[in-house]
Enzyme design. Sequence first.
Site, short mmCIF file in Angstrom:
data_model
loop_
_atom_site.label_atom_id
_atom_site.label_comp_id
_atom_site.label_asym_id
_atom_site.label_seq_id
_atom_site.Cartn_x
_atom_site.Cartn_y
_atom_site.Cartn_z
N ASN A 136 -33.05 62.70 31.67
CA ASN A 136 -33.44 61.96 32.87
C ASN A 136 -33.56 62.82 34.13
OD1 ASN A 136 -30.64 62.13 33.04
ND2 ASN A 136 -30.45 60.17 34.09
N GLU A 174 -19.89 64.37 31.78
CA GLU A 174 -20.57 63.51 32.77
C GLU A 174 -21.29 62.44 31.96
OE1 GLU A 174 -20.38 63.65 36.00
OE2 GLU A 174 -19.43 65.60 36.29
N CYS A 196 -27.97 57.72 35.92
CA CYS A 196 -26.61 57.27 35.57
C CYS A 196 -25.98 56.54 36.75
CB CYS A 196 -25.77 58.48 35.19
SG CYS A 196 -25.81 59.76 36.44
N GLU A 244 -18.65 67.89 38.89
CA GLU A 244 -19.66 68.94 39.09
C GLU A 244 -20.00 68.99 40.57
OE1 GLU A 244 -22.77 67.95 36.18
OE2 GLU A 244 -21.84 69.40 34.83
P1 NAP Z 1 -27.72 61.17 25.03
O1 NAP Z 1 -28.48 60.45 24.00
O2 NAP Z 1 -26.26 61.07 25.04
O3 NAP Z 1 -28.18 62.70 24.90
C1 NAP Z 1 -27.72 63.69 25.79
C2 NAP Z 1 -27.82 65.05 25.13
O4 NAP Z 1 -26.96 65.06 23.98
C3 NAP Z 1 -29.20 65.41 24.61
O5 NAP Z 1 -29.40 66.78 24.78
C4 NAP Z 1 -29.10 65.03 23.14
O6 NAP Z 1 -30.00 65.73 22.32
C5 NAP Z 1 -27.68 65.45 22.83
N1 NAP Z 1 -27.11 64.78 21.66
C6 NAP Z 1 -27.40 63.56 21.17
N2 NAP Z 1 -26.64 63.30 20.08
C7 NAP Z 1 -25.86 64.40 19.89
C8 NAP Z 1 -24.86 64.75 18.93
N3 NAP Z 1 -24.50 63.92 17.94
N4 NAP Z 1 -24.28 65.95 19.03
C9 NAP Z 1 -24.62 66.79 20.02
N5 NAP Z 1 -25.54 66.52 20.96
C10 NAP Z 1 -26.16 65.33 20.90
O7 NAP Z 1 -28.18 60.76 26.49
P2 NAP Z 1 -29.64 60.65 27.08
O8 NAP Z 1 -30.29 59.43 26.51
O9 NAP Z 1 -30.34 61.95 26.95
O10 NAP Z 1 -29.33 60.46 28.63
C11 NAP Z 1 -29.01 59.24 29.19
C12 NAP Z 1 -27.51 59.07 29.33
O11 NAP Z 1 -26.98 60.14 30.09
C13 NAP Z 1 -27.13 57.81 30.08
O12 NAP Z 1 -26.01 57.23 29.47
C14 NAP Z 1 -26.77 58.32 31.47
O13 NAP Z 1 -25.91 57.49 32.19
C15 NAP Z 1 -26.15 59.63 31.14
N6 NAP Z 1 -26.18 60.53 32.30
C16 NAP Z 1 -25.00 60.79 32.94
C17 NAP Z 1 -25.01 61.60 34.08
C18 NAP Z 1 -23.75 61.89 34.82
O14 NAP Z 1 -23.76 62.81 35.63
N7 NAP Z 1 -22.66 61.18 34.59
C19 NAP Z 1 -26.22 62.15 34.52
C20 NAP Z 1 -27.38 61.87 33.83
C21 NAP Z 1 -27.35 61.06 32.71
P3 NAP Z 1 -31.36 65.03 21.81
O15 NAP Z 1 -32.19 64.83 23.00
O16 NAP Z 1 -31.92 66.00 20.87
O17 NAP Z 1 -30.94 63.73 21.17
#
Ligand code: NAP
Length: 494
Positions: free
Chosen positions: A167, A266, A300, A474
């Site tokens: 995102n 995060e 997020c 962060e």
């Molecule tokens: P995600 O599905 O959790 O994926 C995040 C990262 O983790 C991607 O690089 C993904 O790779 C990888 N990943 C997925 N499954 C994994 C596994 N089993 N083992 C290791 N790595 C794995 O999240 P997203 O859909 O990309 O992002 C949206 C989420 O991020 C939302 O929940 C949002 O709230 C959160 N977010 C939090 C913050 C914060 O600062 N707190 C900031 C931004 C976003 P792939 O793409 O290859 O699946």
Amino acid sequence: MDLSNPNLTAEEQDRLSAITRGLYIGGDWLSSQKGQTIAVIDPATETIIVHVHDATPADGIRAVEAASTAAKRWRQTSPRDRSEILRRCFELMKARLEPLARLISLENGKALGDARSEVSYAAEFFRWNAEEAVRISGEFATAPSGANRIIVDYQPIGICLLITPWNFPAAMATRKIAPALAAGCTVVLKPASETPLTAYALAALFEEAGVPPGVVNVVTTSDPSSLTAAILADPRVRKLSFTGSTGVGRILLGEAAKHVISCSMELGGNAPFIVFDDADLNVALDGAMIAKMRNAGEACTAANRIYVQSGIYDAFAAGLAQRMSALTVGPGLDEATVCGPMITEKAVAKIDRLVEDARRKGAELLCGGARANRKGFYYLPTVLSHVPPNAEMAREEIFGPVAPLSRFEDEDEIIARANDTEYGLSAYVFTRDTVRGMRVAGQIEAGMVALNRGLVSDPAAPFGGVKQSGLGREGGQHHGIAEFMEAKYIATTI
Ligand code: NAP
């Protein structure tokens, strides 16, 4: 490789082929060992932009090897030299703001305005950490017994695995890379498979800015679980910094626990946005548009539950519906667009499911409530009124342009409702009564509270969540860089 995207200029196509030559390891572009690729999809057209290499676990270990080779020299580089390299990264990112913003918009779909803001924000992490790199200090004290002195030195934690979401493909990477490098660590970055191009473009830019080979490595994979398990099992790796969903965060915490690796997490959010009767209506509406529609709701920190006190509810609901329905929806690369497509078809299906669920349970649709009638992963800006507490969207991240409104009567009731979630990332409070604002901010279970504003993110402030929204911070003074250092205590009689 298909590089015939009509949205790209010839120069952009050349740049794309340069950054998709391979995995970025040790300053080289290396082919993945299994020779396979991952398609990167343009969410505005549902067509393939380009393919990137698909790393195997063995490729991940090659990246760790490169980070390890570079580590000794990098940690011995003087803080001033590291600072100046980081400063050059900041300056180059600012100079390349437009092409970077277009690349983000292309692969992520976000409106160019949002993409430009993201590049500025992402670059600021380099400026801030260039300043932090030369301010790392230790401690010196006399032991209470008087028998010895206590010297505490802060040392780089070691090789770091950084995992980022789609995102904010630039900012989530630089928010980790900049403090890690400032602290003297070397890193392996695994960006989201939907948005790898920004990560590779940044790697090329860092090289130009003077980051030595192997200090930053980037690997993309279609099998993140196997790749990260292999990297975390390598004893040279000492840190995992993850940004993404709470579900994946839990899995990674388990994986890191096997090797007792330091974790910064995060994770997801479910931000309450609270408007009291005495709030300035226009300030609250401006704040809601930012907190809800920055990145088309794919943030997020996005306002996920909008609670409005009875006396101002009708005026707020009408004003928000009017503003949301006036937004221009379209491809991110069109200058007129304010709300671009969602990242994937799966994301649109989830939003649709949550809206239908809320309507079935009694929510009233004020605008939107459907996919846009065009190719691409679009969902119309939507306002729902009288969303009941048992609606699924009150518990789950919507991650889209949907504003769910609910009415409330008093302060104690709304604090309890705001805190009734496993998440605790950000919250928003609107009131002209600053004493009440501070009182409510103090009682809300969130790592960050915005008072009469719709934006919390700032490299100079500690970003992060409580409860299941994360561990660690962060940015901020010392917080962000401290995640990449360890205290070394030396007992001495001098
Ligand atoms: P995600 O599905 O959790 O994926 C995040 C990262 O983790 C991607 O690089 C993904 O790779 C990888 N990943 C997925 N499954 C994994 C596994 N089993 N083992 C290791 N790595 C794995 O999240 P997203 O859909 O990309 O992002 C949206 C989420 O991020 C939302 O929940 C949002 O709230 C959160 N977010 C939090 C913050 C914060 O600062 N707190 C900031 C931004 C976003 P792939 O793409 O290859 O699946």
